[in-house]
Design a protein around this motif. Structure first.
Motif, PDB file in Angstrom:
ATOM      1  N   VAL A  73       0.844  -1.201   0.000  1.00 56.08           N
ATOM      2  CA  VAL A  73       0.000   0.000   0.000  1.00 56.08           C
ATOM      3  C   VAL A  73       0.877   1.248   0.000  1.00 56.08           C
ATOM      4  CG1 VAL A  73      -2.009  -1.054   1.104  1.00 56.08           C
ATOM      5  CG2 VAL A  73      -0.216  -0.096   2.521  1.00 56.08           C
ATOM      6  N   ASP A  74       0.380   2.289  -0.675  1.00 57.71           N
ATOM      7  CA  ASP A  74       1.080   3.567  -0.734  1.00 57.71           C
ATOM      8  C   ASP A  74       0.529   4.461   0.367  1.00 57.71           C
ATOM      9  OD1 ASP A  74       2.284   5.967  -1.307  1.00 57.71           O
ATOM     10  OD2 ASP A  74       1.332   6.235  -3.264  1.00 57.71           O
ATOM     11  N   GLU A  75       1.353   4.738   1.368  1.00 54.95           N
ATOM     12  CA  GLU A  75       0.869   5.552   2.484  1.00 54.95           C
ATOM     13  C   GLU A  75       0.652   7.012   2.093  1.00 54.95           C
ATOM     14  OE1 GLU A  75       4.641   6.662   5.193  1.00 54.95           O
ATOM     15  OE2 GLU A  75       4.412   4.509   4.880  1.00 54.95           O
ATOM     16  N   LEU A  76       1.126   7.412   0.911  1.00 53.89           N
ATOM     17  CA  LEU A  76       0.961   8.794   0.461  1.00 53.89           C
ATOM     18  C   LEU A  76      -0.110   8.931  -0.620  1.00 53.89           C
ATOM     19  CD1 LEU A  76       4.700   9.962   0.269  1.00 53.89           C
ATOM     20  CD2 LEU A  76       3.129  10.009   2.204  1.00 53.89           C
ATOM     21  N   GLN A  77      -0.910   7.900  -0.837  1.00 52.07           N
ATOM     22  CA  GLN A  77      -1.862   7.922  -1.950  1.00 52.07           C
ATOM     23  C   GLN A  77      -2.900   9.036  -1.825  1.00 52.07           C
ATOM     24  OE1 GLN A  77      -3.668   4.088  -2.087  1.00 52.07           O
ATOM     25  NE2 GLN A  77      -4.975   4.430  -0.323  1.00 52.07           N
ATOM     26  N   ASP A  78      -3.197   9.486  -0.621  1.00 55.53           N
ATOM     27  CA  ASP A  78      -4.222  10.508  -0.445  1.00 55.53           C
ATOM     28  C   ASP A  78      -3.652  11.908  -0.233  1.00 55.53           C
ATOM     29  OD1 ASP A  78      -6.224   8.580  -0.678  1.00 55.53           O
ATOM     30  OD2 ASP A  78      -6.116   8.107   1.452  1.00 55.53           O
ATOM     31  N   THR A  79      -2.371  12.077  -0.520  1.00 52.01           N
ATOM     32  CA  THR A  79      -1.752  13.391  -0.340  1.00 52.01           C
ATOM     33  C   THR A  79      -0.888  13.743  -1.541  1.00 52.01           C
ATOM     34  OG1 THR A  79      -0.339  14.738   1.083  1.00 52.01           O
ATOM     35  CG2 THR A  79       0.218  12.434   0.955  1.00 52.01           C
ATOM     36  N   GLU A  80      -0.736  15.018  -1.791  1.00 53.54           N
ATOM     37  CA  GLU A  80       0.121  15.498  -2.884  1.00 53.54           C
ATOM     38  C   GLU A  80       1.514  15.823  -2.357  1.00 53.54           C
ATOM     39  OE1 GLU A  80      -0.747  15.844  -6.251  1.00 53.54           O
ATOM     40  OE2 GLU A  80      -2.454  14.664  -5.581  1.00 53.54           O
ATOM     41  N   GLU A  81       1.672  15.793  -1.048  1.00 55.46           N
ATOM     42  CA  GLU A  81       2.935  16.209  -0.445  1.00 55.46           C
ATOM     43  C   GLU A  81       3.931  15.066  -0.383  1.00 55.46           C
ATOM     44  OE1 GLU A  81       2.371  18.137   3.337  1.00 55.46           O
ATOM     45  OE2 GLU A  81       0.556  19.123   2.614  1.00 55.46           O
ATOM     46  N   GLN A  82       5.206  15.440  -0.460  1.00 58.29           N
ATOM     47  CA  GLN A  82       6.264  14.454  -0.289  1.00 58.29           C
ATOM     48  C   GLN A  82       6.428  14.159   1.200  1.00 58.29           C
ATOM     49  OE1 GLN A  82       9.912  15.933  -2.060  1.00 58.29           O
ATOM     50  NE2 GLN A  82       9.568  14.630  -3.821  1.00 58.29           N
ATOM     51  N   LYS A  83       6.956  12.983   1.482  1.00 53.64           N
ATOM     52  CA  LYS A  83       7.277  12.608   2.856  1.00 53.64           C
ATOM     53  C   LYS A  83       8.606  11.897   2.810  1.00 53.64           C
ATOM     54  CE  LYS A  83       5.387   9.908   6.705  1.00 53.64           C
ATOM     55  NZ  LYS A  83       4.295   9.025   7.098  1.00 53.64           N
ATOM     56  N   GLU A  84       9.504  12.278   3.691  1.00 48.73           N
ATOM     57  CA  GLU A  84      10.847  11.689   3.741  1.00 48.73           C
ATOM     58  C   GLU A  84      11.510  11.751   2.367  1.00 48.73           C
ATOM     59  OE1 GLU A  84      11.279   8.060   6.181  1.00 48.73           O
ATOM     60  OE2 GLU A  84       9.178   8.364   6.766  1.00 48.73           O
ATOM     61  N   GLY A  85      11.198  12.799   1.593  1.00 49.80           N
ATOM     62  CA  GLY A  85      11.799  12.988   0.271  1.00 49.80           C
ATOM     63  C   GLY A  85      11.210  12.126  -0.827  1.00 49.80           C
ATOM     64  N   CYS A  86      10.120  11.404  -0.531  1.00 45.02           N
ATOM     65  CA  CYS A  86       9.524  10.479  -1.511  1.00 45.02           C
ATOM     66  C   CYS A  86       8.161  10.966  -1.975  1.00 45.02           C
ATOM     67  CB  CYS A  86       9.367   9.092  -0.901  1.00 45.02           C
ATOM     68  SG  CYS A  86      10.931   8.313  -0.461  1.00 45.02           S
ATOM     69  N   ASP A  87       7.830  10.647  -3.233  1.00 45.35           N
ATOM     70  CA  ASP A  87       6.524  10.957  -3.801  1.00 45.35           C
ATOM     71  C   ASP A  87       5.514   9.848  -3.498  1.00 45.35           C
ATOM     72  OD1 ASP A  87       7.230  13.449  -5.403  1.00 45.35           O
ATOM     73  OD2 ASP A  87       8.725  12.013  -6.093  1.00 45.35           O
ATOM     74  N   ALA A  88       6.006   8.664  -3.213  1.00 47.06           N
ATOM     75  CA  ALA A  88       5.179   7.518  -2.824  1.00 47.06           C
ATOM     76  C   ALA A  88       6.022   6.668  -1.877  1.00 47.06           C
ATOM     77  CB  ALA A  88       4.758   6.690  -4.038  1.00 47.06           C
ATOM     78  N   ILE A  89       5.377   6.089  -0.882  1.00 45.87           N
ATOM     79  CA  ILE A  89       6.083   5.180   0.038  1.00 45.87           C
ATOM     80  C   ILE A  89       5.227   3.931   0.203  1.00 45.87           C
ATOM     81  CG2 ILE A  89       7.009   4.832   2.350  1.00 45.87           C
ATOM     82  CD1 ILE A  89       7.376   7.876   2.570  1.00 45.87           C
ATOM     83  N   PHE A  90       5.796   2.814  -0.195  1.00 47.29           N
ATOM     84  CA  PHE A  90       5.061   1.544  -0.156  1.00 47.29           C
ATOM     85  C   PHE A  90       5.557   0.656   0.973  1.00 47.29           C
ATOM     86  CE2 PHE A  90       3.975   2.958  -4.322  1.00 47.29           C
ATOM     87  CZ  PHE A  90       2.727   2.421  -4.550  1.00 47.29           C
ATOM     88  N   GLY A  91       4.621  -0.087   1.547  1.00 47.98           N
ATOM     89  CA  GLY A  91       4.930  -1.059   2.570  1.00 47.98           C
ATOM     90  C   GLY A  91       3.761  -2.023   2.689  1.00 47.98           C
ATOM     91  N   GLU A  92       3.896  -2.967   3.579  1.00 48.58           N
ATOM     92  CA  GLU A  92       2.819  -3.919   3.788  1.00 48.58           C
ATOM     93  C   GLU A  92       1.677  -3.250   4.553  1.00 48.58           C
ATOM     94  OE1 GLU A  92       4.360  -8.363   3.798  1.00 48.58           O
ATOM     95  OE2 GLU A  92       5.101  -7.260   5.537  1.00 48.58           O
TER      96      GLU A  92
END
Length: 93
Positions: A73-92
Motif C-alpha cells: 500500500v502507498d501511504e501517500l496515496q491521499d496526499t500530494e505532499e512528499q514525505k521523507e523525500g519520496c513521492d510515494a512510500i510503499f509497505g505492507e
C-alpha cells in the motif's frame, strides 16, 4: 528507472518480488536521488530501505501499479505532499 538499497537497512522479505516484477537498473543512491520522482519502500521495521527513482510520470505510474499488485500500500496515496523525500512510500498493509 533506477533503484538502490539504503545502506544499513534490512531489505523486506518481499524485496525479491519487487526486483522480479519491475525493470530496474541498480545505481548508486546519489544517482537514484537525482531522478524526478522517488518511491520509497519500507521494511518490516518501518524503515525505508529501498529507493526507486523514475524520470517520467509514466514510469512512476507503472512502478506504483506493480507495487500495488504485490499487495503493498502507498501511504501517500491521499496526499500530494512528499514525505521523507519520496513521492510515494510503499509497505505492507
Amino acid at each position: 528507472m533506477k533503484t538502490s538499497l539504503i545502506e544499513g537497512k534490512k531489505p523486506a522479505h518481499f524485496d525479491k518480488h519487487i526486483i522480479g516484477n519491475i525493470l530496474l537498473d541498480v545505481a548508486p543512491l546519489d544517482e537514484v536521488k537525482q531522478e524526478a520522482m522517488l518511491i520509497g519502500v519500507r521494511n518490516e521495521a518501518g524503515e525505508i530501505y529501498r529507493l526507486i527513482g523514475a524520470t517520467k510520470l509514466n514510469s512512476f505510474m507503472n512502478a506504483t501499479e506493480e507495487l500495488l499488485d504485490l499487495g503493498l500500500v502507498d501511504e501517500l496515496q491521499d496526499t500530494e505532499e512528499q514525505k521523507e523525500g519520496c513521492d510515494a512510500i510503499f509497505g505492507e498493509p
